[in-house]
Design a protein around this motif. Structure first.
Motif, short mmCIF file in Angstrom:
data_model
loop_
_atom_site.label_atom_id
_atom_site.label_comp_id
_atom_site.label_asym_id
_atom_site.label_seq_id
_atom_site.Cartn_x
_atom_site.Cartn_y
_atom_site.Cartn_z
N LYS A 83 -13.88 -18.15 40.90
CA LYS A 83 -12.65 -17.85 39.86
C LYS A 83 -11.57 -17.85 41.30
N THR A 127 -11.37 -21.30 42.79
CA THR A 127 -10.23 -22.64 42.02
C THR A 127 -8.91 -22.56 42.22
N SER A 143 -21.39 -23.75 36.83
CA SER A 143 -20.46 -23.44 35.74
C SER A 143 -21.02 -23.31 34.38
N TRP A 145 -15.15 -22.90 35.61
CA TRP A 145 -15.00 -22.80 37.18
C TRP A 145 -15.85 -23.63 37.91
#
Length: 543
Positions: free
Chosen positions: A170, A173, A539, A181
């Motif tokens: 996170k 991103t 991910s 993410w």
């Protein structure tokens, strides 16, 4: 006076010629003994002073692969003035492993100097002490309560690891509220940190905070653990890695080089100082835990870790009943013996497990059909469950097959050393007592007469199907994951459960792929094949 006069009349040229004469005599004697040795076998030509040390120094895994291909299933090298007989057939290895007259290592001056020889299990050839320690390890590690606790700890630690990945994902991103993410990271570093943490808790009841330490190096947001604890744990982990390197160094490098050659001597001194630090650290842990146990009130439930079990062994607090081996009764363990057992646990339970899970991830990325079949099995077991239990892990048959095939293709260790204590016949030759054998794991696992299409990654060769068409190995030493014979790894069930749980947890919650599919694994090959870096893209799975 006569000697002094002789010295006075000698010139520099005389001294030089005298040195050449001594050197030539040594070289002649060296090769005379080599050429007249009993049972001469093929192998690389040794050099005076260093033997074949130069052959194995560059890449140990490649060296053992070349040995079978170039010299056959039985060959030899010379190290530290001794012949080492390399065996690359399961039948030869079975002969060695089934012998009762067997030691793990020859009595090496280097291993004695390092303090490795004669304590715990791995370096212990004192039969009474080894037998007791071995029985203690085997029974203590197989107690259901111990295994269940190890599974719970692994689940809990994986939750913490997942939290770190989510935090980093996170941070990288633009939308912090988005769960979609992606994290590009070195999975090798994470898994090495994870296994260091888990084995530390299992062995001593205390953490090394390795995953928190690595997270702190990657994140602008620091972990909740105090910096001092994290730094101290990180230093201890690095010292354990150095100690594993030292075992091989002191086993292969002779005393002349260690004591009198400056560069090599400096390395030896570094390893010895590292040994002293580890001993001091472990001694502190042992004394601290002893005091805690002594101050416990009657009826207090003991925590489940190896250190506690080792301290209370053969005391009134002992509930393991591991008191007698044969007709021999044992006293409570002294601190030096406890330290040796803890070092064995750290040595065997960290790098090998971390590297194995890295190999597994690497081959699953390379073979998407295998990965999909594995994920289907994991999903069927993990369905409607937050955590897996020991019973759940036993159902992951295809995951187990993947572990075995990965170990065959990319073994964690390159060889196993054994030494016969009596005259024995192996591979059609009679060998004198104290002959040293190197069991070539790499050679056996890639042998075309042992495995069909050995270069192909195929977990199905180990997958047991329900219709009874089991694919059993023709020889149990065709696959050498945990050694064999009386000295087989006592922690093998713990290691397998940890690998199964890591695989199931990882692939249940995450997608993973290699950042560069064409990049080979970055490995340093020594006592183990250690993954230095493996960049992956992680991910969350969207179910």
């Amino acid at each position: 006076m006569a000697i002094q006069k002789i010295i006075e009349v000698l010139s520099i040229k005389d001294y030089f010629l005298f040195f050449i004469l001594i050197f030539a005599t040594y070289v002649f004697n060296f090769y005379y003994k080599y050429l007249t040795r009993p049972n001469p076998l093929p192998g690389p030509l040794p050099l005076p002073f260093i033997g074949n040390l130069h052959n194995i120094a560059y890449d140990l895994k490649l060296f053992y692969e070349e040995c079978r291909l170039k010299y056959g299933d039985i060959c030899e090298v010379m190290l530290d003035g001794h012949r080492w007989i390399i065996l690359s057939r399961p039948e030869y290895i079975e002969k060695i492993m089934s012998s009762k007259c067997l030691k793990r290592f020859p009595c090496s001056e280097g291993l004695v100097e390092l303090g490795f020889y004669g304590h715990g299990i791995a370096g212990n050839d004192v039969e009474k002490s080894w037998k007791y320690n071995r029985q203690f390890f085997t029974q203590a590690l197989l107690v259901p309560k111990f295994m269940d606790n190890a599974v719970k700890l692994t689940n809990k630690l994986f939750d913490e690891l997942s939290g770190y990945w989510q935090s980093l994902g996170k941070q990288n991103t633009s939308n912090n509220n988005n769960d979609n993410w992606t994290l590009e990271t070195d999975i090798s570093a994470w898994f090495h940190a994870f296994t260091n943490d888990i084995i530390s808790i299992i062995a001593t009841g205390e953490r090394t905070y390795s995953i928190a330490s690595y997270y702190n190096t990657q994140s602008t947001i620091k972990s909740e653990h105090p910096d001092a604890l994290v730094e101290d744990g990180n230093k201890f982990v690095k010292s354990i890695i150095n100690h594993l390197e030292a075992i091989m160094f002191f086993m292969l490098v002779g005393p002349f080089w260690r004591h009198y050659v400056p560069i090599v001597g400096n390395k030896a001194n570094f390893y010895l100082k590292n040994r002293d630090y580890i001993n001091e650290k472990l001694d502190f842990m042992i004394k601290k835990r002893r005091k805690e146990i002594e101050e416990m009130s009657a009826g207090t439930e003991m925590r489940t870790d190896m250190l506690t079990s080792l301290i209370i062994a053969n005391t009134e607090k002992d509930t393991t009943n591991i008191k007698i081996v044969g007709d021999e009764t044992f006293e409570p363990m002294i601190d030096e013996e406890i330290r040796g057992n803890l070092l064995d646990a750290f040595g065997a339970g960290t790098d090998t497990t971390a590297n194995s899970i890295c190999y597994i991830v690497y081959y699953l990325c390379k073979y998407p059909n295998v990965k999909q079949k594995m994920i289907s099995e994991i999903d069927s077991i993990f369905s409607n469950k937050s955590y897996l239990t020991s019973d759940d892990l036993s159902k992951l048959k295809y995951c187990e097959a993947i572990i075995k095939e990965t170990s065959r293709v990319m073994t964690a260790g390159n060889f196993i050393t054994r030494c016969m204590t009596e005259e024995s016949e192996v591979a059609g030759y009679k060998w004198a007592a104290n002959t040293i054998f190197q069991l070539n794991i790499v050679g056996v696992h890639s042998h075309p007469e042992v495995w069909s299409n050995p270069e192909v990654f195929d977990p199905d060769r180990f997958y047991y199907v329900d219709n009874g068409d089991d694919k059993q190995l023709e020889n149990k030493y065709s696959l050498i994951m945990f050694g064999g014979g009386p000295r087989i790894c006592p922690g093998r069930k713990l290691a397998m459960d940890e690998l199964l749980l890591l695989m199931a947890s990882f692939y249940s919650y995450y997608n993973v792929e290699l950042v560069d599919m064409h990049k080979p694994l970055k490995i340093v090959s020594a006592l183990v094949n250690n993954v230095q870096e493996m960049k992956v893209r992680i991910s969350p799975r969207i179910n």
